[in-house]
Design a protein around this motif. Sequence first.
Motif, short mmCIF file in Angstrom:
data_model
loop_
_atom_site.label_atom_id
_atom_site.label_comp_id
_atom_site.label_asym_id
_atom_site.label_seq_id
_atom_site.Cartn_x
_atom_site.Cartn_y
_atom_site.Cartn_z
N ASP A 14 1.03 -1.09 -0.11
CA ASP A 14 0.02 0.11 -0.01
C ASP A 14 0.98 1.25 -0.17
O ASP A 14 0.70 2.17 -0.80
CB ASP A 14 -1.00 0.03 0.94
CG ASP A 14 -1.89 1.00 1.12
OD1 ASP A 14 -2.59 1.24 0.04
OD2 ASP A 14 -2.11 1.94 2.26
N GLN A 15 1.84 1.33 0.92
CA GLN A 15 2.85 2.40 0.90
C GLN A 15 3.35 2.63 -0.69
O GLN A 15 3.71 3.53 -0.88
CB GLN A 15 3.71 2.21 2.09
CG GLN A 15 3.34 2.30 3.55
CD GLN A 15 4.13 1.76 4.40
OE1 GLN A 15 5.32 1.30 4.14
NE2 GLN A 15 4.02 2.38 5.82
N SER A 26 1.32 4.13 -3.08
CA SER A 26 1.23 5.50 -2.78
C SER A 26 2.30 6.43 -3.29
O SER A 26 2.27 7.35 -3.96
CB SER A 26 1.02 5.77 -1.21
OG SER A 26 -0.19 5.40 -0.82
N ARG A 27 3.72 5.90 -3.02
CA ARG A 27 4.87 6.60 -3.35
C ARG A 27 4.88 6.58 -5.19
O ARG A 27 5.41 7.50 -5.68
CB ARG A 27 6.08 5.85 -2.93
CG ARG A 27 7.17 6.35 -3.26
CD ARG A 27 7.47 7.76 -2.75
NE ARG A 27 8.89 8.43 -3.33
CZ ARG A 27 9.00 9.64 -3.43
NH1 ARG A 27 7.91 10.43 -3.47
NH2 ARG A 27 10.08 10.21 -3.98
N SER A 64 2.53 6.65 -6.94
CA SER A 64 1.37 7.71 -7.70
C SER A 64 2.13 9.01 -7.27
O SER A 64 1.86 9.81 -8.20
CB SER A 64 0.31 7.59 -6.62
OG SER A 64 -1.01 7.72 -7.21
N GLU A 65 2.73 9.30 -6.32
CA GLU A 65 3.41 10.56 -5.82
C GLU A 65 4.38 10.52 -7.01
O GLU A 65 4.68 11.93 -7.50
CB GLU A 65 3.98 10.27 -4.48
CG GLU A 65 4.62 11.73 -4.04
CD GLU A 65 5.00 11.29 -2.58
OE1 GLU A 65 6.21 11.87 -2.32
OE2 GLU A 65 4.38 10.77 -1.66
#
Length: 76
Positions: A22-23, A26-27, A29-30
């Motif tokens: 999950d992390q 997110s990264r 995507s960032e």
Amino acid sequence: NNKRKLSFNEKREFEQLEVEIDQMESRKSEITQLMNAGGSDFEKLAELSQELEKLNSDLDTKSDRWLELMEIIESA
């Protein structure tokens, strides 16, 4: 009957993988957003591209392991 359950360590690993994946998503995507807004800073874009490549590789490895553990859970 070859059914088996996850060991204690495998359960912990499975839970940890879910958090890490999950992390990492997110990264990822960032990084993609930063690259799209990167403009003409080619050095920064190269760094982000390299990070994204490593992230994708690590994500594939962790996702494969997560799937292995999920198959054990579903077959138990």
